[in-house]
Write a protein that holds these residues in place. Structure first.
Motif, PDB file in Angstrom:
ATOM      1  N   TYR A 101       0.914  -1.304   0.043  1.00 18.96           N
ATOM      2  CA  TYR A 101       0.009  -0.001  -0.132  1.00 18.96           C
ATOM      3  C   TYR A 101       0.843   1.260  -0.012  1.00 18.96           C
ATOM      4  N   LYS A 102       2.072   0.979  -0.283  1.00 22.33           N
ATOM      5  CA  LYS A 102       3.106   2.350  -0.342  1.00 22.33           C
ATOM      6  C   LYS A 102       3.869   2.502  -1.598  1.00 22.33           C
ATOM      7  N   LEU A 103       4.468   1.228  -1.844  1.00 22.54           N
ATOM      8  CA  LEU A 103       5.656   1.602  -2.815  1.00 22.54           C
ATOM      9  C   LEU A 103       5.873   0.244  -3.680  1.00 22.54           C
ATOM     10  N   ILE A 104       5.976   0.440  -5.069  1.00 16.97           N
ATOM     11  CA  ILE A 104       6.438  -0.957  -5.814  1.00 16.97           C
ATOM     12  C   ILE A 104       7.570  -0.351  -6.609  1.00 16.97           C
ATOM     13  N   THR A 105       8.942  -1.240  -6.708  1.00 13.09           N
ATOM     14  CA  THR A 105       9.983  -0.849  -7.527  1.00 13.09           C
ATOM     15  C   THR A 105       9.925  -1.918  -8.505  1.00 13.09           C
ATOM     16  N   MET A 106       9.900  -1.690 -10.178  1.00 11.45           N
ATOM     17  CA  MET A 106       9.722  -2.502 -10.975  1.00 11.45           C
ATOM     18  C   MET A 106      10.907  -2.402 -11.992  1.00 11.45           C
ATOM     19  N   GLN A 107      11.488  -3.134 -12.666  1.00  8.88           N
ATOM     20  CA  GLN A 107      12.289  -2.948 -14.027  1.00  8.88           C
ATOM     21  C   GLN A 107      11.787  -4.020 -15.034  1.00  8.88           C
ATOM     22  N   ALA A 108      11.475  -3.269 -16.126  1.00  6.63           N
ATOM     23  CA  ALA A 108      11.141  -3.723 -17.342  1.00  6.63           C
ATOM     24  C   ALA A 108      12.228  -4.903 -17.871  1.00  6.63           C
ATOM     25  N   GLU A 109      11.954  -5.896 -18.691  1.00  7.36           N
ATOM     26  CA  GLU A 109      12.650  -6.777 -19.373  1.00  7.36           C
ATOM     27  C   GLU A 109      12.485  -6.499 -20.772  1.00  7.36           C
ATOM     28  N   GLU A 122      18.619  -1.484 -19.903  1.00 14.13           N
ATOM     29  CA  GLU A 122      17.645  -1.805 -19.129  1.00 14.13           C
ATOM     30  C   GLU A 122      18.071  -1.933 -17.577  1.00 14.13           C
ATOM     31  N   LYS A 123      19.348  -2.205 -17.351  1.00 14.19           N
ATOM     32  CA  LYS A 123      19.782  -2.134 -15.950  1.00 14.19           C
ATOM     33  C   LYS A 123      19.816  -0.780 -15.424  1.00 14.19           C
ATOM     34  N   ASN A 124      19.613   0.121 -15.878  1.00 10.48           N
ATOM     35  CA  ASN A 124      19.523   1.679 -15.645  1.00 10.48           C
ATOM     36  C   ASN A 124      18.230   2.133 -15.442  1.00 10.48           C
ATOM     37  N   LEU A 125      17.095   1.377 -15.853  1.00 11.96           N
ATOM     38  CA  LEU A 125      15.783   2.040 -16.134  1.00 11.96           C
ATOM     39  C   LEU A 125      14.894   1.174 -14.969  1.00 11.96           C
ATOM     40  N   TYR A 126      14.127   2.074 -14.449  1.00 11.05           N
ATOM     41  CA  TYR A 126      13.280   1.626 -13.278  1.00 11.05           C
ATOM     42  C   TYR A 126      11.761   2.408 -13.269  1.00 11.05           C
ATOM     43  N   SER A 127      11.033   1.771 -12.786  1.00  5.52           N
ATOM     44  CA  SER A 127       9.684   2.319 -12.592  1.00  5.52           C
ATOM     45  C   SER A 127       9.331   2.150 -10.999  1.00  5.52           C
ATOM     46  N   ILE A 128       9.101   3.329 -10.394  1.00  4.72           N
ATOM     47  CA  ILE A 128       8.666   3.373  -8.993  1.00  4.72           C
ATOM     48  C   ILE A 128       7.393   4.061  -8.772  1.00  4.72           C
ATOM     49  N   VAL A 129       6.530   3.034  -8.355  1.00  4.46           N
ATOM     50  CA  VAL A 129       5.027   3.540  -8.030  1.00  4.46           C
ATOM     51  C   VAL A 129       4.798   3.762  -6.666  1.00  4.46           C
ATOM     52  N   GLU A 130       4.221   4.718  -6.576  1.00  3.84           N
ATOM     53  CA  GLU A 130       4.019   5.513  -5.069  1.00  3.84           C
ATOM     54  C   GLU A 130       2.403   5.355  -4.478  1.00  3.84           C
ATOM     55  N   PHE A 131       2.048   4.932  -3.909  1.00  2.65           N
ATOM     56  CA  PHE A 131       0.619   4.830  -3.416  1.00  2.65           C
ATOM     57  C   PHE A 131       0.382   5.913  -2.514  1.00  2.65           C
ATOM     58  N   GLU A 132      -0.314   6.907  -2.495  1.00  2.74           N
ATOM     59  CA  GLU A 132      -0.867   7.929  -1.166  1.00  2.74           C
ATOM     60  C   GLU A 132      -2.184   7.900  -1.024  1.00  2.74           C
ATOM     61  N   LYS A 133      -2.559   7.520   0.322  1.00  2.00           N
ATOM     62  CA  LYS A 133      -3.869   7.809   0.872  1.00  2.00           C
ATOM     63  C   LYS A 133      -4.166   9.208   0.951  1.00  2.00           C
ATOM     64  N   LEU A 134      -5.021   9.617   0.276  1.00  2.00           N
ATOM     65  CA  LEU A 134      -5.600  11.083   0.502  1.00  2.00           C
ATOM     66  C   LEU A 134      -6.886  11.175   1.608  1.00  2.00           C
ATOM     67  N   SER A 135      -7.660  10.350   1.284  1.00  2.00           N
ATOM     68  CA  SER A 135      -8.791   9.940   2.425  1.00  2.00           C
ATOM     69  C   SER A 135      -9.139   8.430   2.179  1.00  2.00           C
ATOM     70  N   ALA A 136     -10.212   8.168   2.992  1.00  2.00           N
ATOM     71  CA  ALA A 136     -10.659   6.691   2.925  1.00  2.00           C
ATOM     72  C   ALA A 136     -11.013   6.268   1.396  1.00  2.00           C
ATOM     73  N   ASN A 137     -11.528   7.262   0.567  1.00  2.00           N
ATOM     74  CA  ASN A 137     -11.994   6.993  -0.823  1.00  2.00           C
ATOM     75  C   ASN A 137     -11.279   7.728  -1.790  1.00  2.00           C
ATOM     76  N   GLN A 138      -9.900   8.105  -1.639  1.00  2.00           N
ATOM     77  CA  GLN A 138      -9.227   8.599  -2.490  1.00  2.00           C
ATOM     78  C   GLN A 138      -7.718   8.578  -2.258  1.00  2.00           C
ATOM     79  N   THR A 139      -7.180   8.188  -3.427  1.00  2.00           N
ATOM     80  CA  THR A 139      -5.693   7.894  -3.473  1.00  2.00           C
ATOM     81  C   THR A 139      -5.070   8.593  -4.786  1.00  2.00           C
ATOM     82  N   LYS A 140      -3.561   8.949  -4.420  1.00  2.00           N
ATOM     83  CA  LYS A 140      -2.838   9.519  -5.309  1.00  2.00           C
ATOM     84  C   LYS A 140      -1.945   8.385  -5.898  1.00  2.00           C
ATOM     85  N   LEU A 141      -1.759   8.232  -6.974  1.00  2.00           N
ATOM     86  CA  LEU A 141      -0.853   7.209  -7.583  1.00  2.00           C
ATOM     87  C   LEU A 141       0.212   8.167  -8.400  1.00  2.00           C
ATOM     88  N   ILE A 142       1.382   7.935  -8.057  1.00  2.00           N
ATOM     89  CA  ILE A 142       2.524   8.462  -8.596  1.00  2.00           C
ATOM     90  C   ILE A 142       3.497   7.600  -9.015  1.00  2.00           C
TER      91      ILE A 142
END
Length: 177
Positions: A101-109, A122-142
């Motif tokens: 519920y906070k963070l995922i770090t991924m790397q594409a093949e 590809e060894k230098n390329l990353y995708s970091i997904v951040e989940f931020e709870k704004l309220s009970a029914n609202q989430t910011k995805l970065i």
């Protein structure tokens, strides 16, 4: 010249294709970072499940998916609904780590669909997904895409990812709302 190229991409990155937004920045290393975000009117649990379960992934990303969601696991997918995992065009994302519920770090093949200039990078390329709870029914995805080189061919590639990723984020929003 690098300053000029960075300025152009910064101007282009203010374009949006729906409710998701995109910004680029230059890291201290000189590499480019793409930051994309969207606010979704859904609980963080629903957003997390849409991102981390095969059922959720099929709802907004690709029709074919095989997921082993764990550290050092993979998300394998295909945009062709008649294909199978492992067929040409299969996309493989490696899950390097995550915090629920906070963070995922991924790397594409990288597969045959990626430009040749990316092969070996590809060894230098990353995708970091951040989940931020704004309220009970609202989430910011970065989502942070890091490791892009500050070169014209990479900048052109970023334009493609800006459009494609914003479309995907908007699909996620529509799926959950």
């Amino acid at each position: 010249m690098k300053y000029f190229i960075t300025l152009i991409i910064l101007l282009l990155s203010n374009l949006t294709y729906g409710q998701a937004t995109s910004k680029t920045d230059t890291l201290p290393s000189g590499e480019l970072m793409l930051k994309q975000e969207i606010v979704i009117n859904a609980s963080i649990k629903k957003v997390w499940n849409a991102y981390t379960t095969p059922e959720g992934w099929k709802g907004w990303v690709t029709p074919i998916v095989e997921m082993d969601f764990k550290i050092n696991g993979t998300i394998k997918s295909h945009y062709d609904s008649t294909a199978s995992i492992g067929d040409k065009g299969t996309i493989v994302n490696h899950i390097l780590n995550y915090i629920p519920y906070k963070l995922i770090t991924m790397q594409a093949e990288l597969n045959e669909n990626f430009p040749k200039f990316m092969i070996g990078e590809e060894k230098n390329l990353y995708s970091i997904v951040e989940f931020e709870k704004l309220s009970a029914n609202q989430t910011k995805l970065i989502i942070y895409g890091i490791g892009y080189k500050n070169e014209q061919q990479w900048i052109d590639l970023l334009k493609f990812f800006i459009r494609g990723n914003e479309m995907s984020l908007n699909k996620l929003k529509n799926y959950l709302e």
